[in-house]
Design an enzyme around this catalytic site. Structure first.
Site, PDB file in Angstrom:
ATOM      1  N   GLY A  74      36.588  38.860  40.178  1.00  0.00           N
ATOM      2  CA  GLY A  74      35.876  38.540  38.945  1.00  0.00           C
ATOM      3  C   GLY A  74      36.531  37.468  38.107  1.00  0.00           C
ATOM      4  N   SER A 131      44.157  37.949  47.601  1.00  0.00           N
ATOM      5  CA  SER A 131      45.511  37.840  48.193  1.00  0.00           C
ATOM      6  C   SER A 131      46.558  38.305  47.180  1.00  0.00           C
ATOM      7  CB  SER A 131      45.788  36.416  48.679  1.00  0.00           C
ATOM      8  OG  SER A 131      45.379  35.422  47.779  1.00  0.00           O
TER       9      SER A 131
END
Length: 200
Positions: A38, A109
């Site tokens: 987001g 990540s």
């Protein structure tokens, strides 16, 4: 018999990276965009791809949706699967950049170690961009409804809620989004990237 004995590399007979980059008029690079779910990674990546295209640059976007529905559709969200997810993405990006592409990778990540794995695979063409959006803002947006599901316990090991996010200490570019438009952040990233893909 080992796998290596069955491999017969042809790289020395293929057109080389310099040939592809000369044709495209650019240097291949991997733009690795990290940040919370987001934060705006994919939105900015799509805008950057379009901006590069308008300037005659060849770019491609890899993100969680187009990777996890294809090459990585057998992976979950355990630590081991997250690592394998990034390893495969980095290998695809490395092959693409060796053919002159600008590869825009937008993935959470979440740990330093997992991003260092990507950096190690990709090498000197790796450019780390931290899309810096606070958790509160990402949760307010909750564009996919994932934060609400994570808060309710429906989604396990969700980064920022029940799993950690380790922000880069020294990214190549920190891209804050609060109080800025998509256009502003895209222009800043574009201006940062263009000199790094230019052939001199």
């Amino acid at each position: 018999m080992t796998t290596e004995r069955h491999l017969h590399p042809v790289q020395d007979r293929l057109l080389q990276r310099a040939d592809k980059e000369a044709l495209l008029g650019q240097h291949g690079r991997v733009i690795w965009m990290t940040g919370l779910s987001g934060s705006g990674k994919s939105t900015i990546a799509i805008a950057l791809e379009r901006a590069l295209h308008e300037r005659g640059r060849y770019a491609m976007v890899l993100d969680g949706d187009n990777v996890r529905t294809g090459i990585n559709n057998n992976l979950g969200f355990s630590d081991a699967d997250r690592t394998e997810n990034v390893r495969r993405i980095a290998e695809v990006a490395r092959l693409s950049v060796s053919n002159g592409a600008v590869v825009i990778c937008c993935f959470v990540s979440p740990t330093i170690a997992i991003r260092e794995l990507a950096r190690m695979i990709i090498g000197e063409d790796f450019i780390e961009v931290f899309v810096d959006t606070p958790l509160e803002e990402c949760e307010r947006r909750d564009v996919k409804g994932l934060y609400a599901r994570a808060r309710s316990g429906e989604v396990k090991d969700f980064t920022g809620i029940s799993a950690p996010f380790e922000a880069p200490a020294l990214p190549d570019l920190r891209l804050p989004t609060i109080g800025r438009s998509e256009e502003e952040t895209t222009v800043e990233l574009l201006n940062f990237i263009l000199p790094r893909i230019a052939r001199t």
